[in-house]
Design a protein around this motif. Structure first.
Motif, short mmCIF file in Angstrom:
data_model
loop_
_atom_site.label_atom_id
_atom_site.label_comp_id
_atom_site.label_asym_id
_atom_site.label_seq_id
_atom_site.Cartn_x
_atom_site.Cartn_y
_atom_site.Cartn_z
N VAL A 71 1.03 -1.04 -0.05
CA VAL A 71 0.06 0.12 -0.03
C VAL A 71 0.97 1.24 0.12
N SER A 72 2.06 1.20 0.76
CA SER A 72 2.64 2.43 1.12
C SER A 72 3.51 2.82 -0.28
N THR A 73 3.86 1.90 -1.12
CA THR A 73 4.59 1.85 -2.15
C THR A 73 3.65 2.09 -3.38
N HIS A 74 2.40 1.98 -3.39
CA HIS A 74 1.53 2.34 -4.41
C HIS A 74 1.25 3.67 -4.17
N ARG A 75 1.07 4.40 -2.93
CA ARG A 75 0.98 5.67 -2.54
C ARG A 75 1.98 6.72 -2.78
N HIS A 76 3.45 6.24 -2.56
CA HIS A 76 4.51 7.04 -2.73
C HIS A 76 5.53 6.09 -3.62
N ALA A 77 5.95 6.70 -4.65
CA ALA A 77 6.98 5.84 -5.28
C ALA A 77 8.15 6.09 -4.75
N ARG A 78 8.98 4.97 -4.66
CA ARG A 78 10.31 4.74 -4.00
C ARG A 78 11.17 4.90 -5.04
N VAL A 79 12.36 6.04 -4.73
CA VAL A 79 13.45 6.11 -5.49
C VAL A 79 14.80 5.82 -4.53
N PRO A 80 15.67 5.24 -4.98
CA PRO A 80 16.84 5.05 -4.21
C PRO A 80 17.71 6.38 -4.00
N MET A 81 17.90 6.47 -2.64
CA MET A 81 18.44 7.62 -1.95
C MET A 81 19.57 7.08 -0.95
N PRO A 82 20.28 6.39 -1.21
CA PRO A 82 21.38 5.75 -0.16
C PRO A 82 22.05 6.84 0.57
#
Length: 395
Positions: A380-391
């Motif tokens: 659910v969280s991923t569908h609401r907020h796109a995840r972009v790698p930010m190491p």
């Protein structure tokens, strides 16, 4: 962890920028057997001492796997001389896995000698048969540190009881510290990241395969345990529960940090250090999956009845350890930890007091339900907020 390998004389493998070679996949088969041996070892002695003994062996196996995996980035695996060395490590690893169940009994010396032969033999092989100007700085460091480690491993093998465990634990801890510091030597100093030709995409894929090794061992334990017990409806339900736990572990791992690790390494200001951090997080997750495999054996053997405290610790501790590693991977890839992982850990801790009042299969069902909630929250969280790698900015 910094590892050994022939470098300048042996160019990086010409198999493409990322794909692991077939030889590496063949090498992994020995570690499926190793994981199965470790699971059975702990399942036969579910106690704090048994857990400590198994952890020391897991750390030793992981070092062999990691050293060989990182070395592959600096070697041409199509060369016959290199293939001979890799196959020798496979044979040694197979013997190591066969000795593991009795490593604290009659086969301690066999385990110690085999373990040292793999490390010292690989280092010597690269130094003698793949000479280069850089080789004394690479394999020479590893050879030096494992001559020191030999004292602890052989001394522990000659000791008995808790003395063996303490000596081996101290030795393997020293090995990890030395590896994390770059195998430092007087005058030569520590190994520098520039000495290792690590391809981010290939390393990330190898780490994923490390998790697959653990998952594969879990599936094997589930299947063999169910086959060797009486077919009853109770065990059929137990089979569904423990199998679903393994499926959820796979889902939680891969979505989405597991998928984006490659991109995170590429974006990192310090890819080598990020790669080392990812190695630690994967080791923690593999240990957790190993705990789930032990859970499968216990629950399928006796689904109902009392749940001893040691059983409850394994059934709830395996998923908890996995979530700790997975939360650390989130931080490695995104620079933050997912709240769902932390919530899962809180729920597992909250379930602990009730574990002794429930039969093993119900405790496993609780753990499975918590993992399902974590997986659903992540989706659910991923569908609401796109995840972009930010190491994170590692130094």
């Amino acid at each position: 962890m910094v590892t050994e390998g022939g470098a300048d004389a042996a160019a990086p493998t010409p198999r493409g920028l990322a794909r692991p070679a077939f030889l590496e996949l063949f090498f992994d088969l020995a570690y499926v057997f190793a994981m199965i041996s470790l699971v059975k070892t702990l399942a036969d002695d579910v106690s704090w001492t048994g857990a400590a003994q198994t952890l020391v062996l897991l750390l030793a196996f992981t070092l062999v796997w990691a050293v060989t995996t990182w070395a592959a980035d600096t070697l041409d695996l199509m060369r016959p001389a290199v293939q001979v060395q890799f196959i020798s490590v496979v044979a040694g690893s197979l013997l190591l896995a066969a000795a593991a169940p009795d490593a604290y009994d009659g086969r301690g010396l066999l385990f110690a000698i085999t373990y040292l032969a793999i490390h010292l033999g690989s280092s010597s092989y690269y130094l003698l048969l793949l000479p280069s100007a850089a080789e004394p700085r690479r394999s020479g460091r590893v050879f030096f540190w494992y001559t020191i480690a030999a004292v602890g491993w052989i001394g522990g093998a000659l000791a008995t009881g808790h003395t063996r465990l303490l000596l081996w634990a101290a030795t393997v801890a020293m090995e990890y510290v030395a590896a994390s510091l770059g195998w430092p030597l007087p005058k030569l100093g520590r190994s520098q990241p520039q000495e290792w030709r690590l391809v981010g995409e290939r390393v990330a894929e190898r780490y994923r395969q490390f998790v697959i090794i653990a998952l594969g061992a879990s599936i094997f334990v589930i299947g063999t345990t169910f086959t060797r017990t009486d077919y009853t409806m109770d065990r059929a339900w137990a089979l569904l529960v423990v199998f679903t736990m393994v499926v959820l572990a796979w889902r939680i791992y891969i979505y989405r940090a597991g998928e984006l690790l490659t991109e995170a390494i590429a974006r990192s200001a310090n890819p080598s250090l990020l790669t080392q951090s990812a190695a630690v997080t994967h080791l923690i997750m593999v240990a957790g999956i190993g705990g789930m495999a032990v859970t499968s054996h216990l629950v399928l053997t006796r689904p109902f009845g009392q749940t001893p405290p040691a059983w409850a610790a394994v059934i709830l501790g395996g998923p908890a350890l996995f979530l700790v590693g997975r939360a650390a991977l989130d931080y490695t890839v995104f620079g933050r930890m997912s709240r769902s992982r932390l919530a899962g850990l809180v729920l597992l801790a909250g379930a602990a007091p009730a574990a002794g009042l429930l039969p093993p299969v119900m405790v496993a069902l609780l753990a499975m339900s918590i993992l399902a909630l974590v997986a659903a929250a992540n989706l659910v969280s991923t569908h609401r907020h796109a995840r972009v790698p930010m190491p994170p900015a590692l130094r």
